[in-house]
Design a protein around this motif. Sequence first.
Motif, PDB file in Angstrom:
ATOM      1  N   ASN A   1      40.972  43.902  60.666  1.00  0.00           N
ATOM      2  CA  ASN A   1      40.811  45.059  59.675  1.00  0.00           C
ATOM      3  C   ASN A   1      42.144  45.467  59.078  1.00  0.00           C
ATOM      4  O   ASN A   1      42.992  45.144  59.586  1.00  0.00           O
ATOM      5  CB  ASN A   1      39.930  46.326  60.273  1.00  0.00           C
ATOM      6  N   ALA A   2      42.072  46.307  58.255  1.00  0.00           N
ATOM      7  CA  ALA A   2      43.268  46.949  57.508  1.00  0.00           C
ATOM      8  C   ALA A   2      43.061  48.206  56.935  1.00  0.00           C
ATOM      9  O   ALA A   2      41.832  48.569  56.565  1.00  0.00           O
ATOM     10  CB  ALA A   2      44.059  46.057  56.512  1.00  0.00           C
ATOM     11  N   GLY A   3      43.902  49.132  56.844  1.00  0.00           N
ATOM     12  CA  GLY A   3      43.625  50.214  56.299  1.00  0.00           C
ATOM     13  C   GLY A   3      44.838  51.187  56.489  1.00  0.00           C
ATOM     14  O   GLY A   3      45.607  51.117  57.254  1.00  0.00           O
ATOM     15  N   HIS A   4      45.153  52.133  55.529  1.00  0.00           N
ATOM     16  CA  HIS A   4      45.686  53.364  55.295  1.00  0.00           C
ATOM     17  C   HIS A   4      46.782  53.039  53.972  1.00  0.00           C
ATOM     18  O   HIS A   4      47.637  52.043  54.147  1.00  0.00           O
ATOM     19  CB  HIS A   4      46.687  53.448  56.264  1.00  0.00           C
ATOM     20  N   ASP A   5      46.527  53.894  52.957  1.00  0.00           N
ATOM     21  CA  ASP A   5      47.178  53.918  51.816  1.00  0.00           C
ATOM     22  C   ASP A   5      46.896  52.685  50.988  1.00  0.00           C
ATOM     23  O   ASP A   5      47.595  52.448  49.858  1.00  0.00           O
ATOM     24  CB  ASP A   5      48.746  53.991  51.698  1.00  0.00           C
ATOM     25  N   LEU A   6      45.935  51.799  51.160  1.00  0.00           N
ATOM     26  CA  LEU A   6      45.649  51.028  50.274  1.00  0.00           C
ATOM     27  C   LEU A   6      44.617  51.503  49.277  1.00  0.00           C
ATOM     28  O   LEU A   6      43.793  52.653  49.321  1.00  0.00           O
ATOM     29  CB  LEU A   6      44.385  49.964  50.772  1.00  0.00           C
ATOM     30  N   ASN A   7      45.009  51.058  47.831  1.00  0.00           N
ATOM     31  CA  ASN A   7      44.361  51.542  46.843  1.00  0.00           C
ATOM     32  C   ASN A   7      43.995  50.524  45.712  1.00  0.00           C
ATOM     33  O   ASN A   7      44.094  49.462  45.991  1.00  0.00           O
ATOM     34  CB  ASN A   7      45.263  52.677  46.125  1.00  0.00           C
ATOM     35  N   LEU A   8      43.402  51.080  44.698  1.00  0.00           N
ATOM     36  CA  LEU A   8      43.316  50.047  43.558  1.00  0.00           C
ATOM     37  C   LEU A   8      44.458  49.323  42.941  1.00  0.00           C
ATOM     38  O   LEU A   8      44.160  48.348  42.114  1.00  0.00           O
ATOM     39  CB  LEU A   8      42.559  50.981  42.075  1.00  0.00           C
ATOM     40  N   HIS A   9      45.394  49.965  43.006  1.00  0.00           N
ATOM     41  CA  HIS A   9      46.773  49.193  42.657  1.00  0.00           C
ATOM     42  C   HIS A   9      47.276  47.920  43.325  1.00  0.00           C
ATOM     43  O   HIS A   9      47.705  47.020  43.086  1.00  0.00           O
ATOM     44  CB  HIS A   9      47.873  50.060  42.486  1.00  0.00           C
ATOM     45  N   ASN A  10      47.050  48.299  44.785  1.00  0.00           N
ATOM     46  CA  ASN A  10      47.736  47.284  45.576  1.00  0.00           C
ATOM     47  C   ASN A  10      46.732  46.598  46.794  1.00  0.00           C
ATOM     48  O   ASN A  10      47.304  45.555  47.357  1.00  0.00           O
ATOM     49  CB  ASN A  10      48.790  47.842  46.747  1.00  0.00           C
ATOM     50  N   LEU A  11      45.511  46.882  46.554  1.00  0.00           N
ATOM     51  CA  LEU A  11      44.529  46.365  47.355  1.00  0.00           C
ATOM     52  C   LEU A  11      44.219  44.751  47.128  1.00  0.00           C
ATOM     53  O   LEU A  11      44.135  43.982  47.784  1.00  0.00           O
ATOM     54  CB  LEU A  11      43.223  46.806  47.378  1.00  0.00           C
ATOM     55  N   ASN A  12      44.063  44.311  45.921  1.00  0.00           N
ATOM     56  CA  ASN A  12      43.801  42.912  45.576  1.00  0.00           C
ATOM     57  C   ASN A  12      44.894  42.168  45.761  1.00  0.00           C
ATOM     58  O   ASN A  12      44.685  41.067  46.401  1.00  0.00           O
ATOM     59  CB  ASN A  12      43.443  43.053  44.008  1.00  0.00           C
ATOM     60  N   TYR A  13      46.243  42.463  45.679  1.00  0.00           N
ATOM     61  CA  TYR A  13      47.121  41.415  46.041  1.00  0.00           C
ATOM     62  C   TYR A  13      47.024  41.128  47.720  1.00  0.00           C
ATOM     63  O   TYR A  13      47.635  40.289  48.123  1.00  0.00           O
ATOM     64  CB  TYR A  13      48.440  41.918  45.688  1.00  0.00           C
ATOM     65  N   PHE A  14      46.850  42.280  48.198  1.00  0.00           N
ATOM     66  CA  PHE A  14      46.880  42.177  49.825  1.00  0.00           C
ATOM     67  C   PHE A  14      45.637  41.330  50.226  1.00  0.00           C
ATOM     68  O   PHE A  14      45.920  40.464  51.002  1.00  0.00           O
ATOM     69  CB  PHE A  14      46.711  43.529  50.576  1.00  0.00           C
ATOM     70  N   TYR A  15      44.696  41.369  49.634  1.00  0.00           N
ATOM     71  CA  TYR A  15      43.416  40.584  49.867  1.00  0.00           C
ATOM     72  C   TYR A  15      43.899  39.123  49.467  1.00  0.00           C
ATOM     73  O   TYR A  15      43.398  38.186  50.260  1.00  0.00           O
ATOM     74  CB  TYR A  15      42.172  41.016  48.855  1.00  0.00           C
ATOM     75  N   GLN A  16      44.629  38.838  48.183  1.00  0.00           N
ATOM     76  CA  GLN A  16      44.886  37.547  47.973  1.00  0.00           C
ATOM     77  C   GLN A  16      45.684  36.783  48.869  1.00  0.00           C
ATOM     78  O   GLN A  16      45.422  35.579  49.236  1.00  0.00           O
ATOM     79  CB  GLN A  16      45.511  37.512  46.480  1.00  0.00           C
TER      80      GLN A  16
END
Length: 237
Positions: free
Chosen positions: A187-202
Amino acid sequence: MTKLSVNINKVATLRNARGGDVPNVVKVALDCETFGADGITVHPRPDERHIRRKDVYDLRPVLHTEFNIEGYPSPEFIDLVLKVKPHQVTLVPDSPDQLTSNAGWDTRTHFDFLSEVLDAFNNAGIRTSVFVSTDLEMIEFAAKAGTDRVELYTEPYASAYGKDKEAAVAPFVEAAKTARSLGLGLNAGHDLNLHNLNYFYQNIPWLDEVSIGHALICDALYLGLERTIQEYKNCLR
């Protein structure tokens, strides 16, 4: 597909600021499910400054998706979780007066304590997750302690994303690979948002779940809750 669990603490904060029951925490949680959320996360703190114990009891029988309760494993917290029996419990090393979670567990130092707590939850049939940094040793000791998953504390990634996103995500990729090699869910969490989430997921497409509250609720003020949840889900595709 990575699941989106919506943390509704900020909804409870807004309610508590005025007293009464507006906005209604249970209704918002059910609306989040209707709008596509895969789970609901709450973090009941001892001072009940946002989510209250009553909220936890009210939510459990009506939710249709996964219910995740996170918090520091004090005797009171352990008792609450064992009575409510959510799908998942996430252990965080917060002090009672802490504003928000800002570090992962030192799983080596607290190994015996965590092992005992995890045993209690695992024996009750509750999936367990331990909040950790990208320190590989911390992940290894979390696995030894008996957790089912680890949740990566992603504030360092979010803070560095705007400067060098490749460097920002690199330690998280290594941590995620270590977790997977140890047979842990992720799992992951804290300060993920619409700007940085997709790159993290990729970069870490085998993520089981992200838990997002503050940024998502803030975005909903402008976009509306339904559209916001769909935008976050789109980041996980």
